[in-house]
Scaffold this motif. Sequence first.
Motif, PDB file in Angstrom:
ATOM      1  N   SER A  51      10.520  -3.896  -2.479  1.00  0.00           N
ATOM      2  CA  SER A  51      10.427  -3.367  -1.112  1.00  0.00           C
ATOM      3  C   SER A  51       9.204  -3.849  -0.341  1.00  0.00           C
ATOM      4  O   SER A  51       9.285  -4.101   0.857  1.00  0.00           O
ATOM      5  CB  SER A  51      10.466  -1.842  -1.128  1.00  0.00           C
ATOM      6  N   LYS A  52       8.085  -3.962  -1.008  1.00  0.00           N
ATOM      7  CA  LYS A  52       6.887  -4.453  -0.321  1.00  0.00           C
ATOM      8  C   LYS A  52       7.031  -5.941  -0.026  1.00  0.00           C
ATOM      9  O   LYS A  52       6.773  -6.400   1.088  1.00  0.00           O
ATOM     10  CB  LYS A  52       5.638  -4.189  -1.157  1.00  0.00           C
ATOM     11  N   ARG A  53       7.453  -6.703  -1.024  1.00  0.00           N
ATOM     12  CA  ARG A  53       7.556  -8.161  -0.883  1.00  0.00           C
ATOM     13  C   ARG A  53       8.609  -8.553   0.159  1.00  0.00           C
ATOM     14  O   ARG A  53       8.374  -9.408   0.994  1.00  0.00           O
ATOM     15  CB  ARG A  53       7.903  -8.770  -2.241  1.00  0.00           C
ATOM     16  N   ILE A  54       9.785  -7.915   0.128  1.00  0.00           N
ATOM     17  CA  ILE A  54      10.882  -8.321   1.014  1.00  0.00           C
ATOM     18  C   ILE A  54      10.777  -7.686   2.398  1.00  0.00           C
ATOM     19  O   ILE A  54      10.948  -8.356   3.412  1.00  0.00           O
ATOM     20  CB  ILE A  54      12.250  -7.982   0.379  1.00  0.00           C
ATOM     21  N   TRP A  55      10.516  -6.378   2.436  1.00  0.00           N
ATOM     22  CA  TRP A  55      10.567  -5.652   3.717  1.00  0.00           C
ATOM     23  C   TRP A  55       9.199  -5.180   4.201  1.00  0.00           C
ATOM     24  O   TRP A  55       9.102  -4.536   5.241  1.00  0.00           O
ATOM     25  CB  TRP A  55      11.526  -4.463   3.608  1.00  0.00           C
ATOM     26  N   GLY A  56       8.144  -5.457   3.459  1.00  0.00           N
ATOM     27  CA  GLY A  56       6.796  -5.069   3.876  1.00  0.00           C
ATOM     28  C   GLY A  56       6.539  -3.576   3.823  1.00  0.00           C
ATOM     29  O   GLY A  56       5.656  -3.073   4.512  1.00  0.00           O
TER      30      GLY A  56
END
Length: 150
Positions: A51-56
Amino acid sequence: KYLSIEYPNGDVPAEIGVCTDVVIRAYRQLNIDLQKLVHEDMKANFDKYPSKRIWGLSRTDKNIDHRRVPNLQTFFTRHGKTLPITDKPIDYQAGDLVTWMLPNNLPHIGIVIDQKHQESGNPLIVHNIGLGPKIDDMLFAAKITGHYRY
């Protein structure tokens, strides 16, 4: 479409469902609430999810996290069985979950069912690619990115 939904056992209206909703609803028939399970696992292990890597994102969202294919892939890898990706139809059994990368980098998920296509012999897949749940001979129609049993 993003919607606020109930928790646990929340769902979006059937007419706006996507591929992940087919999986979520199938497991609900087995009294397994992927919304709750994914949310709880993400809350305890956020850094293991994309979630952090793909959608920030910096925290979980019980309304949408379970409706994202990459999150389901992570959950099934962590809590299910990751199976080999092959080009052999016999390796895909009814109930298996398969993920693909469709054109335009669109992650997709479907469930292998207990029927085979008459001509190809491939196991059929139930999925939703935007027009409601359908059964198709699509197992090898796009690049397979995951094969799971849960």
